[in-house]
Design a protein around this motif. Structure first.
Motif, PDB file in Angstrom:
ATOM      1  N   LYS A  19     -15.751  -6.816   3.683  1.00  0.00           N
ATOM      2  CA  LYS A  19     -14.296  -6.739   3.795  1.00  0.00           C
ATOM      3  C   LYS A  19     -13.650  -7.208   2.508  1.00  0.00           C
ATOM      4  O   LYS A  19     -14.137  -8.121   1.856  1.00  0.00           O
ATOM      5  CB  LYS A  19     -13.806  -7.573   4.967  1.00  0.00           C
ATOM      6  CG  LYS A  19     -14.264  -7.029   6.299  1.00  0.00           C
ATOM      7  CD  LYS A  19     -13.667  -7.788   7.440  1.00  0.00           C
ATOM      8  CE  LYS A  19     -14.135  -7.187   8.762  1.00  0.00           C
ATOM      9  NZ  LYS A  19     -13.613  -7.915   9.901  1.00  0.00           N
ATOM     10  N   ASP A  20     -12.546  -6.562   2.161  1.00  0.00           N
ATOM     11  CA  ASP A  20     -11.748  -6.966   1.012  1.00  0.00           C
ATOM     12  C   ASP A  20     -11.143  -8.331   1.309  1.00  0.00           C
ATOM     13  O   ASP A  20     -10.559  -8.540   2.384  1.00  0.00           O
ATOM     14  CB  ASP A  20     -10.652  -5.937   0.751  1.00  0.00           C
ATOM     15  CG  ASP A  20      -9.836  -6.283  -0.466  1.00  0.00           C
ATOM     16  OD1 ASP A  20      -8.851  -7.039  -0.326  1.00  0.00           O
ATOM     17  OD2 ASP A  20     -10.180  -5.799  -1.561  1.00  0.00           O
ATOM     18  N   THR A  23      -7.036  -8.073   1.637  1.00  0.00           N
ATOM     19  CA  THR A  23      -6.455  -7.240   2.694  1.00  0.00           C
ATOM     20  C   THR A  23      -7.200  -7.348   4.024  1.00  0.00           C
ATOM     21  O   THR A  23      -6.679  -6.919   5.057  1.00  0.00           O
ATOM     22  CB  THR A  23      -6.456  -5.765   2.279  1.00  0.00           C
ATOM     23  OG1 THR A  23      -7.809  -5.314   2.172  1.00  0.00           O
ATOM     24  CG2 THR A  23      -5.708  -5.558   0.979  1.00  0.00           C
ATOM     25  N   LYS A  24      -8.420  -7.860   3.991  1.00  0.00           N
ATOM     26  CA  LYS A  24      -9.284  -7.954   5.176  1.00  0.00           C
ATOM     27  C   LYS A  24      -9.713  -6.589   5.713  1.00  0.00           C
ATOM     28  O   LYS A  24     -10.277  -6.492   6.786  1.00  0.00           O
ATOM     29  CB  LYS A  24      -8.631  -8.770   6.305  1.00  0.00           C
ATOM     30  CG  LYS A  24      -8.172 -10.140   5.893  1.00  0.00           C
ATOM     31  CD  LYS A  24      -9.315 -11.001   5.438  1.00  0.00           C
ATOM     32  CE  LYS A  24      -8.810 -12.401   5.115  1.00  0.00           C
ATOM     33  NZ  LYS A  24      -9.587 -13.068   4.122  1.00  0.00           N
ATOM     34  N   LYS A  25      -9.457  -5.520   4.942  1.00  0.00           N
ATOM     35  CA  LYS A  25      -9.893  -4.186   5.348  1.00  0.00           C
ATOM     36  C   LYS A  25     -11.354  -3.996   4.967  1.00  0.00           C
ATOM     37  O   LYS A  25     -11.831  -4.565   3.989  1.00  0.00           O
ATOM     38  CB  LYS A  25      -9.051  -3.114   4.665  1.00  0.00           C
ATOM     39  CG  LYS A  25      -7.620  -3.064   5.152  1.00  0.00           C
ATOM     40  CD  LYS A  25      -6.869  -1.935   4.478  1.00  0.00           C
ATOM     41  CE  LYS A  25      -5.435  -1.895   4.953  1.00  0.00           C
ATOM     42  NZ  LYS A  25      -4.684  -0.810   4.299  1.00  0.00           N
ATOM     43  N   VAL A  26     -12.050  -3.169   5.758  1.00  0.00           N
ATOM     44  CA  VAL A  26     -13.450  -2.854   5.484  1.00  0.00           C
ATOM     45  C   VAL A  26     -13.529  -2.090   4.171  1.00  0.00           C
ATOM     46  O   VAL A  26     -12.770  -1.151   3.936  1.00  0.00           O
ATOM     47  CB  VAL A  26     -14.055  -2.033   6.634  1.00  0.00           C
ATOM     48  CG1 VAL A  26     -15.451  -1.557   6.284  1.00  0.00           C
ATOM     49  CG2 VAL A  26     -14.070  -2.859   7.912  1.00  0.00           C
ATOM     50  N   LYS A  27     -14.465  -2.490   3.299  1.00  0.00           N
ATOM     51  CA  LYS A  27     -14.664  -1.800   2.022  1.00  0.00           C
ATOM     52  C   LYS A  27     -15.445  -0.514   2.260  1.00  0.00           C
ATOM     53  O   LYS A  27     -16.357  -0.466   3.090  1.00  0.00           O
ATOM     54  CB  LYS A  27     -15.446  -2.680   1.044  1.00  0.00           C
ATOM     55  CG  LYS A  27     -14.689  -3.872   0.542  1.00  0.00           C
ATOM     56  CD  LYS A  27     -15.529  -4.634  -0.470  1.00  0.00           C
ATOM     57  CE  LYS A  27     -14.806  -5.847  -1.002  1.00  0.00           C
ATOM     58  NZ  LYS A  27     -15.624  -6.563  -2.002  1.00  0.00           N
ATOM     59  N   PRO A  34     -19.265   3.190   4.437  1.00  0.00           N
ATOM     60  CA  PRO A  34     -18.977   1.764   4.516  1.00  0.00           C
ATOM     61  C   PRO A  34     -19.880   0.976   3.569  1.00  0.00           C
ATOM     62  O   PRO A  34     -21.019   1.358   3.322  1.00  0.00           O
ATOM     63  CB  PRO A  34     -19.284   1.420   5.977  1.00  0.00           C
ATOM     64  CG  PRO A  34     -20.282   2.443   6.395  1.00  0.00           C
ATOM     65  CD  PRO A  34     -19.915   3.692   5.639  1.00  0.00           C
TER      66      PRO A  34
END
Length: 71
Positions: A19-20, A23-27, A34
């Motif tokens: 995760k970034d 931003t906590k978004k999946v990289k 993924p």
């Protein structure tokens, strides 16, 4: 020069999505795969260390896998 090397590496947990931090978004990679975090425990008979690295794509086949190189 000759190196005698023997080690084992074991997956310590299932791969998880990276995760970034901000931003906590999946990289994901540029092509949408993924990015997975893989953790291995490497041992050589007298010492051990945890190795953490990222791999692109699903890595479920690595769970509880063991690799050994003969001396």
């Amino acid at each position: 020069m000759s190196l005698n090397y023997s080690a084992n590496a074991f997956s310590t947990s299932p791969p998880t999505a990276a995760k970034d931090f901000a931003t906590k978004k999946v990289k994901v990679t540029e092509d949408g795969q993924p990015v997975m975090v893989v953790r291995l425990l490497a041992m050589d008979g007298s010492d051990s260390t945890m190795i953490k690295f990222n791999l692109a794509g699903e890595q479920h086949h690595l769970v509880l896998a063991a690799v050994s190189k003969p001396t």
